[in-house]
Design an enzyme around this catalytic site. Structure first.
Site, mmCIF file in Angstrom:
data_model
loop_
_atom_site.group_PDB
_atom_site.id
_atom_site.type_symbol
_atom_site.label_atom_id
_atom_site.label_comp_id
_atom_site.label_asym_id
_atom_site.label_seq_id
_atom_site.Cartn_x
_atom_site.Cartn_y
_atom_site.Cartn_z
ATOM 1 N N CYS A 1 -5.627 7.900 9.028
ATOM 2 C CA CYS A 1 -6.054 7.265 10.268
ATOM 3 C C CYS A 1 -5.796 8.184 11.451
ATOM 4 O O CYS A 1 -4.836 8.941 11.461
ATOM 5 C CB CYS A 1 -5.304 5.947 10.456
ATOM 6 S SG CYS A 1 -5.948 4.628 9.427
ATOM 7 N N ARG B 1 -4.570 10.961 3.096
ATOM 8 C CA ARG B 1 -3.498 11.960 3.135
ATOM 9 C C ARG B 1 -2.703 12.007 1.820
ATOM 10 O O ARG B 1 -1.800 12.812 1.657
ATOM 11 C CB ARG B 1 -2.531 11.639 4.282
ATOM 12 C CG ARG B 1 -3.145 11.928 5.634
ATOM 13 C CD ARG B 1 -2.262 11.420 6.748
ATOM 14 N NE ARG B 1 -0.907 11.949 6.706
ATOM 15 C CZ ARG B 1 -0.550 13.122 7.169
ATOM 16 N NH1 ARG B 1 -1.448 13.917 7.702
ATOM 17 N NH2 ARG B 1 0.703 13.518 7.105
ATOM 18 N N LYS C 1 0.846 -1.209 0.000
ATOM 19 C CA LYS C 1 0.000 0.000 0.000
ATOM 20 C C LYS C 1 0.871 1.244 0.000
ATOM 21 O O LYS C 1 0.608 2.204 -0.730
ATOM 22 C CB LYS C 1 -0.903 -0.010 1.239
ATOM 23 C CG LYS C 1 -1.513 1.334 1.578
ATOM 24 C CD LYS C 1 -2.442 1.265 2.758
ATOM 25 C CE LYS C 1 -1.830 1.583 4.102
ATOM 26 N NZ LYS C 1 -1.423 2.980 4.330
ATOM 27 N N ASN C 2 1.915 1.229 0.849
ATOM 28 C CA ASN C 2 2.695 2.444 1.046
ATOM 29 C C ASN C 2 3.722 2.701 -0.060
ATOM 30 O O ASN C 2 4.467 3.665 0.007
ATOM 31 C CB ASN C 2 3.350 2.437 2.434
ATOM 32 C CG ASN C 2 2.285 2.564 3.526
ATOM 33 O OD1 ASN C 2 1.117 2.839 3.236
ATOM 34 N ND2 ASN C 2 2.669 2.357 4.781
HETATM 35 N N1 EPU Z 1 5.459 14.514 10.810
HETATM 36 C C1 EPU Z 1 5.456 15.838 11.117
HETATM 37 N N2 EPU Z 1 5.326 16.735 10.086
HETATM 38 C C2 EPU Z 1 5.186 16.352 8.794
HETATM 39 C C3 EPU Z 1 5.208 14.979 8.490
HETATM 40 C C4 EPU Z 1 5.340 14.070 9.521
HETATM 41 O O1 EPU Z 1 5.566 16.238 12.279
HETATM 42 O O2 EPU Z 1 5.081 17.220 7.910
HETATM 43 C C5 EPU Z 1 5.571 13.519 11.911
HETATM 44 C C6 EPU Z 1 4.292 12.694 12.043
HETATM 45 O O3 EPU Z 1 3.312 13.366 12.794
HETATM 46 C C7 EPU Z 1 4.803 11.447 12.717
HETATM 47 C C8 EPU Z 1 6.211 11.295 12.124
HETATM 48 O O4 EPU Z 1 6.567 12.566 11.598
HETATM 49 O O5 EPU Z 1 4.904 11.651 14.103
HETATM 50 C C9 EPU Z 1 6.335 10.256 11.055
HETATM 51 O O6 EPU Z 1 5.460 10.494 9.986
HETATM 52 P P1 EPU Z 1 5.776 10.059 8.489
HETATM 53 O O7 EPU Z 1 5.735 11.277 7.637
HETATM 54 O O8 EPU Z 1 7.010 9.241 8.459
HETATM 55 O O9 EPU Z 1 4.556 9.131 8.156
HETATM 56 P P2 EPU Z 1 3.603 9.181 6.893
HETATM 57 O O10 EPU Z 1 4.382 9.387 5.643
HETATM 58 O O11 EPU Z 1 2.462 10.083 7.156
HETATM 59 C C10 EPU Z 1 3.816 6.645 6.311
HETATM 60 C C11 EPU Z 1 2.849 5.509 6.164
HETATM 61 C C12 EPU Z 1 2.349 5.097 7.527
HETATM 62 C C13 EPU Z 1 3.541 4.658 8.368
HETATM 63 C C14 EPU Z 1 4.556 5.812 8.448
HETATM 64 C C15 EPU Z 1 5.809 5.437 9.194
HETATM 65 C C16 EPU Z 1 1.848 5.912 4.024
HETATM 66 C C17 EPU Z 1 0.625 6.286 3.249
HETATM 67 N N3 EPU Z 1 1.730 5.940 5.343
HETATM 68 O O12 EPU Z 1 3.068 7.709 6.902
HETATM 69 O O13 EPU Z 1 1.501 3.993 7.329
HETATM 70 O O14 EPU Z 1 3.107 4.313 9.654
HETATM 71 O O15 EPU Z 1 4.910 6.237 7.120
HETATM 72 O O16 EPU Z 1 6.485 4.438 8.541
HETATM 73 O O17 EPU Z 1 2.882 5.567 3.457
HETATM 74 C C18 EPU Z 1 -0.348 2.648 7.700
HETATM 75 O O18 EPU Z 1 0.005 2.030 6.672
HETATM 76 O O19 EPU Z 1 -1.259 2.266 8.469
HETATM 77 C C19 EPU Z 1 0.328 3.885 8.028
HETATM 78 C C20 EPU Z 1 -0.136 4.736 8.926
#
Ligand code: EPU
Length: 449
Positions: free
Chosen positions: A132, A108, A35-36
């Site tokens: 989520c 997102r 998915k990611n």
């Molecule tokens: N963060 C910030 N500011 C930002 C972006 C992120 O403060 O602009 C913080 C977030 O709040 C969090 C941390 O940085 O505390 C990590 O966030 P990250 O950006 O790494 O996560 P994401 O890209 O939003 C993706 C996956 C998540 C997975 C995380 C960590 C996707 C669509 N989502 O999220 O997957 O948990 O990376 O590996 O790729 C899931 O599949 O259920 C899921 C939530």
């Protein structure tokens, strides 16, 4: 999160499932593209002027969301064969914000459309973002990176408008935290920017490496250097790609935990060892058995008591935050106290309340446990869950809160004695392909309500 809409998107007949637990899950299931990665790879196609082909695309509702968004921007998406999408970006155009909102729902993903749309159209609209409910999930890293690359960000009532009248230009960017999404943002924006971008403190998850591989196939010049530095030398044009997506290691780890929690034996076809090494180490420490096969990994319960473990979630190559929820269900059956520190998101233990209702003994410490030394440095948002086992689980009525928490509730219900009614399961179809069919294949006893 609109669970019913997600369920409908993948043809799931009901949003509630009644599970009669206490029966081991056994058999073989297959996992396909992650998915990611898949959702980001679909967005990457926007960077090319000619069509791309993506293989191993799972039938999950997040893929439908991105497909709808791409179509709203004039991309013609055709399923050429099962799991194979042709993405024709010859006529990319602006979409109305209401239309983007209608497709995006609470996803997102739209934030990652910024770079490609700025290159193709000179502007991008991003609706208010959801995802989520696992913490604040801000987008400040994304917006700061886009500003550094030359975009102008304007906040509107219903979202954000970005423009880049002079195009995007390479920059030196350092992320405050190795965010997966922000790293992808920089990759998707800097590949076609003028000049070179140096990204420090980048995320290096396997899905990001697969995205870089796709971009390289498209004509990009990207080098991954030591110490989380990624250097992107901008190129003027990119062409379409042909790529088969990396397997979904989060789904694989989830079924592995399901095997452990239900005292079962599951072969996860398509799972590979390298991307799961950290998970496999913890699985083994907890007493879980596995065997790496040529075309998958077999996971099974040892038949003897499980052992407690200490885990901290972290960015890759650490223990993924998405792995902790399913594993915690199995840890309720370990002999002794396990401690799981969550350091990536500030609110990812909400699902444990339902486990406690089912008989588990899990105490959540909102600011972590200071006295415990850990591998990962403390983050201000960290929390800890202390799981004391073994505790027999019994059936309960549960409403699924989010994707990974929801899958954990399913596993808990399957492991529990008696009947559970799990509602809002459409959310699970966001990231778990054909999970109802897979439960059937593994011999689960359930019916859709
Ligand atoms: N963060 C910030 N500011 C930002 C972006 C992120 O403060 O602009 C913080 C977030 O709040 C969090 C941390 O940085 O505390 C990590 O966030 P990250 O950006 O790494 O996560 P994401 O890209 O939003 C993706 C996956 C998540 C997975 C995380 C960590 C996707 C669509 N989502 O999220 O997957 O948990 O990376 O590996 O790729 C899931 O599949 O259920 C899921 C939530």
């Amino acid at each position: 999160m609109d669970s019913q809409k997600a369920a409908q998107r993948v043809g799931l007949a009901s949003d509630t499932i009644v599970i009669h637990g206490g029966k081991p899950l056994t058999g073989r299931i297959e996992v396909r593209g992650a998915k990611n990665l898949v959702t980001k790879a679909m967005v990457a196609a926007l960077l090319a002027d000619d069509p791309s082909t993506l293989k191993s695309v799972p039938e999950i509702s997040d893929v439908h969301v991105v497909r709808g968004l791409l179509e709203a921007h004039g991309v013609v998406v055709t399923e050429q064969a099962p799991g194979e999408l042709l993405l024709d970006t010859t006529n990319v155009q602006s979409a109305h914000i209401a239309e983007i909102n209608a497709h995006a729902g609470s996803s997102r993903i739209p934030i990652l459309f910024c770079g490609p749309l700025l290159h193709q159209l000179g502007e991008a609209f991003i609706p208010d973002l959801g995802g989520c409910k696992i913490g604040d999930r801000p987008i400040d890293f994304h917006l700061n990176a886009l500003r550094a690359l030359g975009a102008t960000v304007e906040k509107l009532d219903d979202g954000i408008r970005l423009t880049a009248p002079n195009g995007l230009s390479g920059a030196r960017i350092e992320l405050p935290y190795p965010s997966v999404g922000a790293t992808e943002q920089v990759l998707l924006s800097a590949v076609r920017a003028k000049g070179t971008t140096e990204l420090k403190n980048a995320a290096i998850e396997p899905e990001i490496m697969d995205l870089i591989a796709i971009l390289q196939k498209m004509g990009a010049i990207i080098s991954v250097e030591p110490n989380r530095v990624i250097v992107i030398e901008g190129v003027e044009k990119l062409h379409g790609y042909l790529h088969s997506a990396i397997f979904d290691r989060n789904e694989a780890a989830s079924w592995a935990s399901a095997a452990l929690a239900t005292r079962g034996d599951i072969v996860v076809g398509g799972a590979k060892q390298q991307e799961l090494m950290t998970f496999l180490n913890v699985y083994r420490k907890a007493g879980g058995m596995f065997d790496v096969l040529e075309d998958g990994i077999r996971f099974w319960h040892p038949g003897t008591p499980l052992r407690p473990v200490m885990v901290e979630t972290d960015v890759h190559p650490g223990f993924m935050t998405d792995w902790q929820q399913p594993l915690i269900v199995a840890l309720t059956q370990a002999e002794g106290q396990s401690v799981v520190h969550e350091t990536v998101y500030e609110n990812r233990f909400g699902f444990t309340e339902a486990l406690n209702e089912m008989g588990a003994d899990i105490v959540v410490y909102k600011s972590g446990i200071a006295s415990i030394t850990r591998r990962v440095p403390r983050r201000p948002l960290e929390q800890a869950a202390v799981i004391t086992g073994p505790t027999p689980l019994h059936g309960a009525d549960v409403r699924v809160p989010d994707l990974r928490g929801g899958f954990s509730h399913l596993i808990a219900a399957l492991a529990a004695e008696g009947t559970s009614t799990i509602s809002n399961v459409g959310i699970i179809s966001r990231g778990y392909e054909l999970f109802i069919d897979k439960l059937e294949q593994l011999g689960a006893d359930f019916e859709l309500a």
